[in-house]
Design an enzyme around this catalytic site. Structure first.
Site, mmCIF file in Angstrom:
data_model
loop_
_atom_site.group_PDB
_atom_site.id
_atom_site.type_symbol
_atom_site.label_atom_id
_atom_site.label_comp_id
_atom_site.label_asym_id
_atom_site.label_seq_id
_atom_site.Cartn_x
_atom_site.Cartn_y
_atom_site.Cartn_z
ATOM 1 N N TYR A 159 0.866 -1.188 0.000
ATOM 2 C CA TYR A 159 0.000 0.000 0.000
ATOM 3 C C TYR A 159 0.902 1.237 0.000
ATOM 4 O O TYR A 159 0.769 2.122 0.843
ATOM 5 C CB TYR A 159 -0.932 0.022 1.222
ATOM 6 N N GLU A 211 1.174 -0.912 -4.937
ATOM 7 C CA GLU A 211 0.091 0.071 -4.826
ATOM 8 C C GLU A 211 -0.899 -0.143 -5.963
ATOM 9 O O GLU A 211 -0.514 -0.413 -7.092
ATOM 10 C CB GLU A 211 0.714 1.475 -4.857
ATOM 11 N N CYS A 216 -4.345 3.993 9.738
ATOM 12 C CA CYS A 216 -5.155 5.193 9.966
ATOM 13 C C CYS A 216 -6.490 4.817 10.606
ATOM 14 O O CYS A 216 -7.352 5.654 10.770
ATOM 15 C CB CYS A 216 -5.375 5.936 8.651
HETATM 16 N N1 SAH Z 1 2.290 5.350 2.488
HETATM 17 C C1 SAH Z 1 1.566 5.928 1.397
HETATM 18 C C2 SAH Z 1 0.098 6.157 1.704
HETATM 19 C C3 SAH Z 1 -0.693 4.939 1.966
HETATM 20 S S1 SAH Z 1 -2.423 5.240 1.969
HETATM 21 C C4 SAH Z 1 2.181 7.262 0.994
HETATM 22 O O1 SAH Z 1 2.790 7.914 1.820
HETATM 23 O O2 SAH Z 1 2.020 7.645 -0.151
HETATM 24 C C5 SAH Z 1 -3.039 3.674 1.443
HETATM 25 C C6 SAH Z 1 -2.783 3.366 -0.024
HETATM 26 O O3 SAH Z 1 -3.245 2.044 -0.288
HETATM 27 C C7 SAH Z 1 -3.493 4.263 -1.010
HETATM 28 O O4 SAH Z 1 -2.540 4.838 -1.859
HETATM 29 C C8 SAH Z 1 -4.441 3.302 -1.777
HETATM 30 O O5 SAH Z 1 -4.564 3.651 -3.137
HETATM 31 C C9 SAH Z 1 -3.731 1.994 -1.621
HETATM 32 N N2 SAH Z 1 -4.542 0.759 -1.733
HETATM 33 C C10 SAH Z 1 -5.834 0.571 -1.400
HETATM 34 N N3 SAH Z 1 -6.173 -0.728 -1.522
HETATM 35 C C11 SAH Z 1 -5.068 -1.396 -1.946
HETATM 36 C C12 SAH Z 1 -4.782 -2.755 -2.224
HETATM 37 N N4 SAH Z 1 -5.711 -3.687 -2.113
HETATM 38 N N5 SAH Z 1 -3.523 -3.079 -2.613
HETATM 39 C C13 SAH Z 1 -2.577 -2.123 -2.727
HETATM 40 N N6 SAH Z 1 -2.790 -0.812 -2.470
HETATM 41 C C14 SAH Z 1 -4.019 -0.446 -2.085
#
Ligand code: SAH
Length: 458
Positions: free
Chosen positions: A316, A337, A413
């Protein structure tokens, strides 16, 4: 008790959403805007079998942590649910909320939990580097910018949100003058007429660079040269680096349109988190509180315990903020991501920082990780996860358990799904180590948490 009946209640707790909770004859009342420790006069609004919602009419005896909200529209806006509480009280509320979830949902014993004191801000105001103001008209027909009141789409004028930067107000002022000069109308949702829908403002806190992007219901901005002149001229705004407009002609609640037309500057602003540089365009994701982000991700780096030889997975990963932080101390970092544009940004950010040991995958964590593990037999010494509120998919957690990294660092979060997922990992052979909350969003009920898990020796 009946609807509209008024009564006195002592607020003994606060729920997840920051509403006060009190009991009268065993029946539970939720009172929005009441603070733990208050004695309030409330009016019954809506009643269910074992609980009801009441409106705060008057604070009879204020809690020791009650303060007068600094923002005059705090109650109407609802963006800050905890403004009537002093900052110390807010931090305690957040620590308690996370702790309760770890115990109640995660079923951890208190002596298994090692949460260090929450990282609060020295200055819990003006921490947001991004703001999006809707435009509209007041009842006298004047153009105003502000926020949507409650669930309606009526706009309440508020141009100086105390979470945002001081330049917001200056910029909104200039945009309004520009609209008046050019006879440009704000957008009206009901008739789908008028031009200016929103103004997006972003500021690089380390560089002082500023971006303005007008979201318009049309594909031309009349007098665009004049707007640039007003924003960049002698009476303009210091640090103005990027001016653009975004075309959004849809009947939608989505703020930004997909197309961006550049009017001035390189199309992005630059900022740093730690020593990692980021180019931020109007549509890029970027953490809104860069000061606390640096502290949170610094903690992730500390918990990852890197020596330079580790293979690390950042699941993520968004635009790769954590990945690039970790890459400086790891042998190799893999980021995963789901949003392709975020991965494009992550790759570009790696490049402009000269980071060559980070590789990024577009896809779901619960698909990419098992695939890489089963097909390509990839290894992990450390896995970092920073999932959205719904937490990690169980397939993702199962794969982590199969890969058996030395350490898992969980950034969250939402402490309810954090607690659920930690329990799953604990049952799968991991032991909870240090943890900490980080106050990324002062004034609101939201908090980030970070927890270290270690592979158990058994
Ligand atoms: N650490 C990151 C923010 C994470 S927020 C930064 O600083 O940029 C959570 C992220 O998870 C988001 O970007 C969202 O698009 C992604 N996401 C949501 N579901 C997901 C999944 N099933 N697999 C991978 N990424 C996912």
């Amino acid at each position: 008790m009946e609807k509209n009946q008024e009564f006195i209640v002592t607020i003994e707790d606060m729920n997840e959403d920051g509403a006060g909770v009190g009991k009268v004859d065993g029946y539970i009342w939720f009172v929005k805007d009441a603070v733990i420790g208050d004695v309030v006069w409330a009016k019954a609004m809506k009643m269910k079998k074992s609980y009801g919602f009441a409106r705060l009419m008057e604070v009879l005896e204020p809690s020791a942590s009650r303060v007068i909200p600094s923002c005059p529209v705090a109650r109407q806006c609802g963006g800050c649910q905890l403004q009537a509480m002093n900052y110390e009280g807010q931090l305690k509320f957040k620590e308690r909320k996370v702790m309760n979830n770890l115990i109640r949902i995660g079923k951890f014993a208190e002596d298994e939990i090692h949460m260090l004191p929450i990282m609060g801000m020295e200055q819990p105001w003006r921490y947001r580097n991004k703001a999006q103001f809707p435009f509209g008209k007041d009842k006298d027909g004047n153009v105003i910018a502000g926020f949507y009141a409650g669930r309606t789409h009526a706009i309440v004028e508020a141009e100086d949100c105390l979470l945002g930067v001081e330049e917001n107000r200056e910029i909104l002022d200039i945009v309004k003058r520009f609209m008046k000069e050019m006879k440009i109308e704000p957008y009206d949702e009901l008739s789908h007429k008028g031009l200016v829908r929103h103004v997006l403002i972003r500021k690089g806190f380390k560089t002082d660079e500023i971006m303005v992007c007008l979201v318009i219901n049309g594909n031309k901005l009349p007098g665009k040269e004049r707007l640039v002149e007003m924003l960049t001229g002698v009476d303009g705004v210091k640090g103005m680096t990027s001016i653009s407009y975004s075309v959004n002609q849809e009947k939608t609640n989505v703020i930004m349109g997909k197309e961006i037309v550049n009017l001035y500057g390189p199309g992005y602003i630059t900022d740093y988190i730690g020593n990692v540089k980021y180019q931020i365009s109007p549509l890029s994701f970027y953490q809104v509180n860069p000061v606390q982000t640096e502290r949170l991700y610094g903690t992730a780096l500390e918990y990852a315990g890197l020596t330079g030889n580790e293979i690390v997975w950042d699941l993520y990963c968004g635009i790769g903020t954590i990945s690039l932080f970790l890459a400086q101390k790891a042998k190799k970092v893999y980021g995963v991501e789901i949003v392709p544009q975020a991965i494009e940004d992550a790759r570009r950010n790696a490049e402009i920082n000269g980071i060559h040991n980070a590789e990024f995958f577009v896809g779901k964590a619960e698909e990419v990780l098992p695939e890489q593990f089963e097909k390509n037999h990839v290894h992990a010494d450390v896995i970092v996860v920073d999932p959205p509120r719904k937490g990690c998919d169980v397939v993702c957690l199962d794969t982590i358990l199969k890969m058996r990294p030395e350490r898992v660092v969980y950034v969250s979060c939402d402490s309810a799904t954090l607690a659920r997922d930690l329990r799953y990992l604990a049952d799968g052979g991991y032991v909870m180590g240090r943890g900490r909350c980080c106050d990324m969003f002062p004034g609101t009920v939201h908090t980030e948490s970070i927890v270290l898990l270690q592979k158990s020796v058994k």
